[in-house]
Design an enzyme around this catalytic site. Structure first.
Site, short mmCIF file in Angstrom:
data_model
loop_
_atom_site.label_atom_id
_atom_site.label_comp_id
_atom_site.label_asym_id
_atom_site.label_seq_id
_atom_site.Cartn_x
_atom_site.Cartn_y
_atom_site.Cartn_z
CG ASP A 29 1.45 -5.82 3.96
OD1 ASP A 29 2.52 -6.09 4.16
OD2 ASP A 29 0.82 -6.36 3.23
CG HIS A 54 3.29 -5.11 -0.22
ND1 HIS A 54 3.78 -5.33 -1.31
CD2 HIS A 54 2.18 -5.83 -0.22
CE1 HIS A 54 3.08 -5.89 -2.07
NE2 HIS A 54 1.94 -6.35 -1.16
CD GLU A 59 0.70 -8.93 6.01
OE1 GLU A 59 0.70 -9.59 4.80
OE2 GLU A 59 -0.38 -8.51 6.63
CD GLU A 80 2.03 -11.48 1.46
OE1 GLU A 80 1.82 -10.97 0.39
OE2 GLU A 80 1.66 -10.82 2.54
CG ASP A 134 -2.42 -17.28 -0.18
OD1 ASP A 134 -2.99 -18.33 -0.41
OD2 ASP A 134 -2.33 -16.17 -0.30
CG HIS A 194 -1.63 -13.56 2.26
ND1 HIS A 194 -1.50 -14.13 0.95
CD2 HIS A 194 -1.52 -12.32 2.31
CE1 HIS A 194 -1.54 -12.97 0.25
NE2 HIS A 194 -1.25 -12.15 1.05
#
Length: 382
Positions: free
Chosen positions: A184, A186, A210, A236, A258, A285
């Site tokens: 990830d 992020h 990700e 997400e 999500d 997610h």
């Protein structure tokens, strides 16, 4: 049947639950939350309840979804879509309980009997990756996910890139060729930085990379997907079909809606179908609580292009409470060879320990993500 009461509960470690009660005694549960903005979402749920829900027929799920999302001139965004998401989950929970069937049967029936799941290793500054991954392999997981880095320079240095590669190498060594890891970013990398970092990861073949760029730079995401053969994932922080469409057009391989952010089961079902038209897999997610996970699994079991499910049991964010603390029957979330089994109970398939939720309400301070800065004092992405 009419809705008579809508309640919310802020519980440790950082979750918000929604309880919807009907005049014939049926109760539905959902999880409407934005991490770090739980109280704001709580207010949005109360406003929606007062304006649209109390006195309404809970079986009119689609009509209620439409008026909650479109009944105000100003619409959209994470707070409103998350409030709607938790309410939507609770309405589907009521529908399943009223009909005596799990939600996935109401959405066309199961397409699989178990859903592959992964767990997190490491935190914001991942260290000792090899030992943590080995422990999850020993526990029976076939896939893990970790952060690529901590605070990251806008243009990564050679040292920073070497650290990203070293973590990936350690994970691959612990997993071997039969298991997977996802990594990830992020949103901590610039687009140019993400392209460079993805390049150093290619020898280690992560399952997917990700959120390589921030959601506001989705129009640049194609630069990353075009630069690599690695599967790229995002989603997400995208909250609707219209939000995810540019990412799908950019060539991502995995979409990660999500179910507590993107309009709940109703909208995420549509998002998954849209992803299927782009030959894109769906990996919901879910670093949240039991209701978000239960809703995600209902989608997983009726979605042909489902790939893998995130879940938060043991995640580093869980301080003061764990996912199973609020569940009356913990066996619904049992693991079998790195997979979660198909839930068969009505509605979301999970029985919430209501007394535990009521006792926990208000016992935790509001959670907020860390605020990071560079050495020169400027803001840095967390």
């Amino acid at each position: 049947m009419k809705i008579t009461r809508v309640e919310t509960f802020a519980v440790p470690p950082r979750w918000l639950f929604c309880r919807i009660e009907t005049d014939d005694g049926l109760v539905g549960w959902g999880e409407p939350v934005v991490e770090g903005r739980a109280e704001t979402v709580r207010t949005a749920v109360r406003e929606l309840a007062d304006q649209f829900l109390v006195g309404a027929d809970p079986s009119r799920i689609e009509d209620l979804w439409q008026v909650m999302t479109k009944g105000s001139f100003y619409r959209g965004g994470p707070v409103l879509s998350s409030a709607v998401a938790g309410i939507d989950q609770a309405l589907w929970d009521i529908a399943g309980k009223a009909l005596g069937a799990p939600v996935h049967r109401l959405l066309g029936g199961p397409v699989r009997e178990r859903a592959r799941a992964y767990c997190w290793v490491g935190g914001d500054e991942p260290a000792a990756v090899r030992d943590q991954v080995a422990a999850q392999v020993e526990a029976g997981f076939t896939a893990v996910k970790m952060n690529a880095s901590g605070r990251m320079s806008r243009l990564p240095t050679v040292s920073e890139l070497n650290e990203v590669a070293a973590r990936a190498e350690a994970a691959r060594e612990a997993l071997g060729p039969e298991r997977d890891f996802a990594i990830d970013f992020h949103g901590r990398f610039s687009t140019a930085g993400a392209v460079r970092a993805v390049g150093v990861l290619e020898p280690y073949a992560p399952m997917f990379v990700e959120e390589p760029v921030l959601p506001e730079y989705t129009h640049l995401l194609g630069q990353v997907t075009d630069s690599t053969a690695l599967p790229v994932a995002t989603g997400e922080r995208l909250f609707s079909r219209t939000d995810v469409l540019p990412a799908l057009r950019a060539g991502i391989a995995v979409l990660q809606p999500d179910l507590s952010h993107a309009g709940g089961i109703s909208e995420c079902r549509r998002i998954a179908s849209l992803a299927e038209t782009f030959d894109v897999a769906v990996a919901p997610h879910c670093p949240l609580g039991p209701l978000a996970l239960a809703a995600s699994l209902q989608l997983a079991f009726c979605t042909p292009n489902f790939l893998i499910q995130e879940q938060s049991i043991g995640i580093h964010y869980n301080k003061g409470a764990e996912l199973l603390d609020y569940v009356a029957d913990r066996s619904v979330f049992r693991f079998d060879d790195g997979h979660m089994l198909r839930p068969t109970g009505p509605g979301l398939g999970v029985e919430i320990d209501e007394q535990a939720v009521r006792d926990a309400d208000g016992t935790t301070e509001s959670w907020h993500n860390p605020l990071w800065r560079y050495g020169d004092g400027a803001f840095a992405e967390w």
